[in-house]
Design an enzyme around this catalytic site. Structure first.
Site, PDB file in Angstrom:
ATOM      1  CG  HIS B  36     127.616  38.396 202.569  1.00 39.35           C
ATOM      2  ND1 HIS B  36     127.376  37.460 203.534  1.00 39.35           N
ATOM      3  CD2 HIS B  36     126.421  38.666 201.991  1.00 39.35           C
ATOM      4  CE1 HIS B  36     126.087  37.181 203.549  1.00 39.35           C
ATOM      5  NE2 HIS B  36     125.477  37.901 202.616  1.00 39.35           N
ATOM      6  CE  LYS B 101     123.261  40.132 216.712  1.00 40.43           C
ATOM      7  NZ  LYS B 101     123.733  41.450 217.122  1.00 40.43           N
TER       8      LYS B 101
END
Lengths: 283, 184
Positions: B36, B101
């Site tokens: 990222h 999650k």
């Protein structure tokens, strides 16, 4: 008493086996805890998540594929008997070699970076391990491996409470910590709590509490009662499996205690995901 | 149970509501922390990403090494909030879905609302089970990152739950409220 020789290469071999088995053979106490959780869960989504977790454990055991892709930081506890004489090389190197071999041979993920805040370059063999040694009676070496996931470790914390905060202060800190963590640490979680000692001692107590079998209790009945109260309060939070709402936020709360300074009341919370992986061996 | 195909469109995103259980089939990409950082650095420099991001789903995952003869290792989701500093810019550039999650923070939720994107929760710690939904896997970028490399995955019936949708629906808030009995 006569000294007993322990070859450090035996520690390497045992540890490599422990690394492999920890990731795909979840203990029966944990499976029982998850099955009990499935019985009491009321949320349909929560039930479905718990069923997936149990199915995942079965697949992992059968196929030897790790139950979780985060096969963890290798935290190694060595209880070294004072009459054991370690031979054959450097103990720490022997431990790291065990981790290296175990993680390579069992196709486990290498999740350690060499430098925490600048380079963050993967060491590619999951070393170094975090090693805690303790000198104990006897002539054997007990090795305990805890493969600790990063997601749950990140949700842990220490508070240096005032003695006046008392047991209520301890409860509030622990319960708030678990509520704030929400779905991040992969609930249902297992909570290790360390109370007393110093700043670093209580953190280690919290980690050691997680090594106990799920469902075991503190020998002092008052702290055993605290464990039950904390579990019930945490499960009243509604966080539930994966934080998506439900009754089963934690499978267990395990407290370890130690004497402390007249000025202090340290408390540590070490959060473990439902994939609680620890294995031990004696050399 | 809703069946959805990836990549996503604005209308497929708008059809999804927090709490929906879905099975995802199609192409998705894996990326986690280190990837990222690099993807966002490229966008800030005005350079192209290693894959076309429009409509895509990014799965926050770093699988275990693939064993001989298998498609992928254990491949469950990692915790999503660590990607929150980067996700809004990716959403602005066309990212439509994320799988991970744990709950997302407000800047991500705002970007999801503004640019139409959805966040799915997969079951953390169910990596062996989820790996069965992966039908092919290839590294498309950042091989040097090891487990953090960007992978293109073909998935079939990947099980997930819509956790936070583009309409402000939030199962983390609604679900917890429903089951909370706290007194402390």
């Amino acid at each position: 008493m006569a000294k007993r020789t322990v070859q450090v290469s035996d520690i390497t071999e045992k540890l490599a086996d422990l690394c492999a088995s920890a990731s795909c053979e979840l203990d029966d106490d944990l499976i029982n805890g998850l099955e009990e959780g499935l019985r009491i869960e009321e949320s349909p989504t929560g039930k479905q998540i718990l069923e997936q977790i149990l199915e995942n454990a079965r697949i992992s055991r059968e196929t030897k594929l790790p139950s979780c892709q985060d096969t963890g930081f290798a935290v190694v506890f060595l209880e070294i008997g004072q009459d054991a004489c370690l031979e054959g090389g450097d103990l720490m190197e022997a431990v790291n070699e065990g981790v290296r071999r175990g993680y390579e041979q069992a196709y486990l993920r290498k999740s350690i970076v060499d430098d925490p805040a600048i380079d963050r370059k993967n060491t590619r063999d999951n070393t170094p391990a975090v090693v805690h040694t303790e000198i104990v009676k006897g002539d054997r070496v007990k090795i305990t491996l805890a493969a600790k996931g990063g997601g749950s470790e990140n949700m842990s914390g220490v508070a240096m409470l005032k003695p006046a905060d008392g047991i209520e202060g301890v409860k509030r800190f622990v319960v708030d910590k678990v509520k704030q963590a929400g779905g991040n640490p992969c609930p249902p979680v297992i909570i290790g709590v360390g109370i007393g000692g110093t700043f670093e001692k209580c953190a280690l107590l919290a980690k050691k509490a997680l090594l106990r079998p799920l469902g075991s209790h503190h020998p002092d009945k008052r702290y055993a009662k605290l464990e039950k109260e904390l579990l019930s309060e945490i499960n009243a939070s509604g966080v539930g499996p994966q934080g998506l709402g439900g009754r089963v936020t934690a499978l267990g709360v395990q407290v370890e205690t130690f004497p402390c300074h007249i000025a202090s009341l340290p408390v540590a919370v070490n959060v473990n995901c439902h994939a609680s992986r620890h294995k031990e061996a004696i050399v | 149970m809703k069946r959805i195909s990836a990549p996503l469109t604005d209308s497929s995103v708008e059809d999804l509501r927090a709490g929906d259980e879905v099975l995802i089939s199609g192409t998705i990409y894996t990326a986690r922390d280190a990837a990222h950082k690099r993807l966002v650095e490229l966008l800030k420099k005005g350079e192209n990403l290693p894959f076309e991001i429009g409509g895509q789903i990014i799965y926050y995952a770093g699988p275990t090494p693939t064993r001989p003869g298998e498609i992928i290792g254990s491949a469950g989701p990692t915790t999503s909030y660590r990607m929150d500093p980067y996700a809004p810019l990716l959403i602005e550039h066309g990212l439509k879905g994320m799988i991970g999650k744990g709950q997302r923070t407000q800047p991500v939720l705002s970007a999801m609302k503004k640019f139409k994107a959805v966040y799915f929760a997969a079951v953390g710690g169910a990596g062996a089970l989820i790996s069965r939904a992966v039908k092919s896997s290839s590294i498309v970028a950042y091989e040097d990152l090891g487990p953090e490399a960007v992978r293109k995955l073909e998935v079939a019936d990947f099980p997930a739950i819509v956790a936070q949708d583009c309409h402000g629906g939030d199962l983390f808030v609604e679900g917890v409220k429903k089951y909370s009995r706290s007194v402390l």
